[in-house]
Design a protein around this motif. Structure first.
Motif, PDB file in Angstrom:
ATOM      1  N   GLU A 138     116.416   4.725 -48.093  1.00 19.95           N
ATOM      2  CA  GLU A 138     115.491   5.814 -48.392  1.00 19.95           C
ATOM      3  C   GLU A 138     115.941   7.106 -47.717  1.00 19.95           C
ATOM      4  OE1 GLU A 138     111.665   2.752 -48.712  1.00 19.95           O
ATOM      5  OE2 GLU A 138     111.756   4.225 -47.090  1.00 19.95           O
ATOM      6  N   GLU A 139     115.793   8.222 -48.431  1.00 21.73           N
ATOM      7  CA  GLU A 139     116.276   9.517 -47.952  1.00 21.73           C
ATOM      8  C   GLU A 139     115.153  10.458 -47.532  1.00 21.73           C
ATOM      9  OE1 GLU A 139     118.713  11.075 -51.042  1.00 21.73           O
ATOM     10  OE2 GLU A 139     120.328   9.613 -50.726  1.00 21.73           O
ATOM     11  N   ASN A 140     113.915   9.997 -47.655  1.00 22.37           N
ATOM     12  CA  ASN A 140     112.775  10.805 -47.239  1.00 22.37           C
ATOM     13  C   ASN A 140     111.592   9.871 -46.993  1.00 22.37           C
ATOM     14  OD1 ASN A 140     111.490  10.310 -49.864  1.00 22.37           O
ATOM     15  ND2 ASN A 140     112.944  11.820 -50.664  1.00 22.37           N
ATOM     16  N   PHE A 141     110.408  10.448 -46.813  1.00 28.50           N
ATOM     17  CA  PHE A 141     109.236   9.659 -46.433  1.00 28.50           C
ATOM     18  C   PHE A 141     108.336   9.301 -47.624  1.00 28.50           C
ATOM     19  CE2 PHE A 141     110.496  11.426 -42.373  1.00 28.50           C
ATOM     20  CZ  PHE A 141     110.262  10.370 -41.503  1.00 28.50           C
ATOM     21  N   TYR A 142     108.855   9.448 -48.831  1.00 23.48           N
ATOM     22  CA  TYR A 142     108.041   9.186 -50.017  1.00 23.48           C
ATOM     23  C   TYR A 142     107.430   7.787 -49.992  1.00 23.48           C
ATOM     24  CZ  TYR A 142     106.866   8.633 -54.983  1.00 23.48           C
ATOM     25  OH  TYR A 142     106.210   8.394 -56.165  1.00 23.48           O
ATOM     26  N   HIS A 143     108.235   6.774 -49.782  1.00 25.37           N
ATOM     27  CA  HIS A 143     107.744   5.396 -49.744  1.00 25.37           C
ATOM     28  C   HIS A 143     107.112   5.069 -48.391  1.00 25.37           C
ATOM     29  CE1 HIS A 143     109.453   4.548 -53.636  1.00 25.37           C
ATOM     30  NE2 HIS A 143     110.648   4.906 -53.233  1.00 25.37           N
ATOM     31  N   SER A 144     107.676   5.612 -47.339  1.00 25.92           N
ATOM     32  CA  SER A 144     107.173   5.337 -45.986  1.00 25.92           C
ATOM     33  C   SER A 144     105.718   5.755 -45.837  1.00 25.92           C
ATOM     34  CB  SER A 144     108.031   6.074 -44.950  1.00 25.92           C
ATOM     35  OG  SER A 144     107.425   6.061 -43.679  1.00 25.92           O
ATOM     36  N   LEU A 145     105.378   6.929 -46.335  1.00 23.59           N
ATOM     37  CA  LEU A 145     104.008   7.420 -46.198  1.00 23.59           C
ATOM     38  C   LEU A 145     103.033   6.590 -47.015  1.00 23.59           C
ATOM     39  CD1 LEU A 145     104.421  11.309 -46.156  1.00 23.59           C
ATOM     40  CD2 LEU A 145     104.184   9.729 -44.237  1.00 23.59           C
ATOM     41  N   GLU A 146     103.493   6.091 -48.142  1.00 23.34           N
ATOM     42  CA  GLU A 146     102.600   5.238 -48.937  1.00 23.34           C
ATOM     43  C   GLU A 146     102.415   3.879 -48.261  1.00 23.34           C
ATOM     44  OE1 GLU A 146      99.954   5.022 -52.104  1.00 23.34           O
ATOM     45  OE2 GLU A 146     101.186   6.721 -51.434  1.00 23.34           O
ATOM     46  N   ARG A 147     103.482   3.361 -47.637  1.00 28.14           N
ATOM     47  CA  ARG A 147     103.345   2.103 -46.890  1.00 28.14           C
ATOM     48  C   ARG A 147     102.377   2.289 -45.728  1.00 28.14           C
ATOM     49  NH1 ARG A 147     109.055   1.754 -47.901  1.00 28.14           N
ATOM     50  NH2 ARG A 147     109.500   2.656 -45.855  1.00 28.14           N
ATOM     51  N   PHE A 148     102.500   3.423 -45.035  1.00 29.29           N
ATOM     52  CA  PHE A 148     101.553   3.707 -43.946  1.00 29.29           C
ATOM     53  C   PHE A 148     100.132   3.761 -44.478  1.00 29.29           C
ATOM     54  CE2 PHE A 148      98.805   6.952 -42.136  1.00 29.29           C
ATOM     55  CZ  PHE A 148      98.558   6.374 -40.899  1.00 29.29           C
ATOM     56  N   ARG A 149      99.942   4.460 -45.565  1.00 31.91           N
ATOM     57  CA  ARG A 149      98.598   4.616 -46.131  1.00 31.91           C
ATOM     58  C   ARG A 149      97.970   3.258 -46.439  1.00 31.91           C
ATOM     59  NH1 ARG A 149      95.579   5.641 -50.875  1.00 31.91           N
ATOM     60  NH2 ARG A 149      94.151   7.401 -50.588  1.00 31.91           N
ATOM     61  N   SER A 150      98.737   2.397 -47.047  1.00 28.23           N
ATOM     62  CA  SER A 150      98.223   1.069 -47.399  1.00 28.23           C
ATOM     63  C   SER A 150      97.888   0.257 -46.158  1.00 28.23           C
ATOM     64  CB  SER A 150      99.256   0.316 -48.252  1.00 28.23           C
ATOM     65  OG  SER A 150      99.456   0.977 -49.486  1.00 28.23           O
ATOM     66  N   ALA A 151      98.777   0.306 -45.156  1.00 34.88           N
ATOM     67  CA  ALA A 151      98.552  -0.474 -43.935  1.00 34.88           C
ATOM     68  C   ALA A 151      97.377   0.072 -43.134  1.00 34.88           C
ATOM     69  CB  ALA A 151      99.819  -0.461 -43.075  1.00 34.88           C
ATOM     70  N   PHE A 152      97.251   1.378 -43.068  1.00 36.79           N
ATOM     71  CA  PHE A 152      96.185   1.989 -42.272  1.00 36.79           C
ATOM     72  C   PHE A 152      94.818   1.798 -42.921  1.00 36.79           C
ATOM     73  CE2 PHE A 152      93.482   5.686 -41.249  1.00 36.79           C
ATOM     74  CZ  PHE A 152      93.356   5.492 -39.875  1.00 36.79           C
ATOM     75  N   LEU A 153      94.725   2.031 -44.218  1.00 36.91           N
ATOM     76  CA  LEU A 153      93.436   1.971 -44.892  1.00 36.91           C
ATOM     77  C   LEU A 153      93.003   0.547 -45.202  1.00 36.91           C
ATOM     78  CD1 LEU A 153      93.835   4.961 -47.378  1.00 36.91           C
ATOM     79  CD2 LEU A 153      92.624   4.949 -45.191  1.00 36.91           C
ATOM     80  N   LEU A 204     113.035  14.394 -41.923  1.00 34.78           N
ATOM     81  CA  LEU A 204     111.793  15.166 -41.933  1.00 34.78           C
ATOM     82  C   LEU A 204     111.847  16.291 -42.959  1.00 34.78           C
ATOM     83  CD1 LEU A 204     111.185  15.524 -38.084  1.00 34.78           C
ATOM     84  CD2 LEU A 204     109.867  14.083 -39.663  1.00 34.78           C
ATOM     85  N   SER A 205     110.683  16.630 -43.487  1.00 31.38           N
ATOM     86  CA  SER A 205     110.531  17.768 -44.385  1.00 31.38           C
ATOM     87  C   SER A 205     109.553  18.754 -43.764  1.00 31.38           C
ATOM     88  CB  SER A 205     109.989  17.316 -45.746  1.00 31.38           C
ATOM     89  OG  SER A 205     110.832  16.366 -46.346  1.00 31.38           O
ATOM     90  N   VAL A 206     109.628  20.000 -44.197  1.00 29.54           N
ATOM     91  CA  VAL A 206     108.662  20.998 -43.745  1.00 29.54           C
ATOM     92  C   VAL A 206     107.297  20.659 -44.333  1.00 29.54           C
ATOM     93  CG1 VAL A 206     107.944  23.402 -44.015  1.00 29.54           C
ATOM     94  CG2 VAL A 206     110.308  22.862 -43.399  1.00 29.54           C
ATOM     95  N   PRO A 207     106.237  20.603 -43.514  1.00 24.00           N
ATOM     96  CA  PRO A 207     104.892  20.397 -44.045  1.00 24.00           C
ATOM     97  C   PRO A 207     104.538  21.533 -45.007  1.00 24.00           C
ATOM     98  CG  PRO A 207     104.929  20.093 -41.671  1.00 24.00           C
ATOM     99  CD  PRO A 207     106.248  20.683 -42.050  1.00 24.00           C
ATOM    100  N   LEU A 208     104.302  21.188 -46.250  1.00 25.22           N
ATOM    101  CA  LEU A 208     104.097  22.198 -47.286  1.00 25.22           C
ATOM    102  C   LEU A 208     102.619  22.501 -47.462  1.00 25.22           C
ATOM    103  CD1 LEU A 208     105.265  23.951 -49.571  1.00 25.22           C
ATOM    104  CD2 LEU A 208     105.112  21.933 -51.062  1.00 25.22           C
TER     105      LEU A 208
END
Length: 263
Positions: A138-153, A204-208
């Motif tokens: 993976e080259e960015n947080f696209y999948h990582s953030l969704e995995r976090f969302r699922s685990a957290f919620l 990391l990406s700039v928070p948009l």
């Protein structure tokens, strides 16, 4: 310049120089005082920093003074010891949050659910970092953030779900990206913590948000009108050329120019 690098055209090189200068100008200890990052800076324990940072980032929309005020209100409820409080809190103690206002649409019911989710997460993990790890391909947080969302919620449906953005729904996930910048990015300026060791800051990406998006369009960094994940990728395609090792440092330049009115 490394031999493998391609020289930038003069116009892009001038813009990179301008952004490098502004990033350096805004990225200093004075930035902390008027920014929500001041809240996690009150703590030294890793888990306290994580919890304070995550909760503060969660309510980081709107006026910065209001964000800081309401984040301080949350820290007071957590008895200024977030990790210890969350590990030991009971459902009975959380009853007081019913019908409470926290920050705009993030209310006491949402705060309660977040506390309970954090309690569960920390019973299974030493750090929140484990939930944000990026896989090798993976080259960015696209999948990582969704995995976090699922685990957290978790699987339970709750109104608080709207406060954790979904990249799979094309959200820019600005608040989560800001939290990641705080936890991951390492430099010697003192604003970002850099306490996570297993995530590369190159990803990391700039928070948009409104500020970084508007300034980026004025500078010609992006063309898309929406502040969504596709635009995050568009911005990445430029900023990762400007600095492949630390692209999110340009958040200081873009955000600083936006809120200061200097541009």
């Amino acid at each position: 310049m490394k031999k493998s690098e391609t020289p930038l055209p003069d116009l892009l090189s001038d813009l990179k120089g301008f952004l490098d200068e502004k990033a350096d100008f805004y990225n200093n200890h004075d930035f902390i005082e008027n920014d929500p990052v001041r809240i996690p800076h009150r703590f030294s324990l890793k888990q306290d920093i994580e919890i304070a940072g995550f909760l503060t980032a969660t309510i980081s929309w709107g006026n910065r003074k209001s964000i800081i005020h309401d984040a301080e209100k949350m820290m007071r409820f957590l008895e200024d010891s977030p990790f210890d409080f969350i590990r030991n809190v009971s459902l009975k103690e959380l009853k007081i949050l019913e019908n409470k206002s926290i920050h705009r649409t993030f209310n006491g019911e949402d705060f309660t659910e977040f506390i309970l989710n954090l309690k569960r997460i920390y019973s299974e993990n030493e750090s929140l970092e484990q939930l944000f790890l990026v896989h090798r391909n993976e080259e960015n947080f696209y999948h990582s953030l969704e995995r976090f969302r699922s685990a957290f919620l978790g699987s339970k449906q709750h109104r608080s779900h709207k406060h954790v953005s979904s990249t799979y729904k094309n959200s820019s996930a600005k608040r989560l990206m800001m939290f990641l910048r705080w936890m991951v990015r390492k430099d010697k300026k003192g604003v970002d913590f850099g306490i996570w060791e297993n995530i590369d800051q190159r990803l990391l990406s700039v928070p948009l948000d409104v500020h970084t998006g508007n300034i980026s369009r004025k500078l010609g960094l992006i063309q898309r009108k929406q502040n969504d994940w596709k635009t995050v990728l568009e911005m990445d395609s430029v900023l990762r050329v400007y600095d492949a090792e630390d692209p999110s440092k340009y958040d200081f330049a873009l955000f600083g120019l936006g809120v200061s009115g200097d541009f």
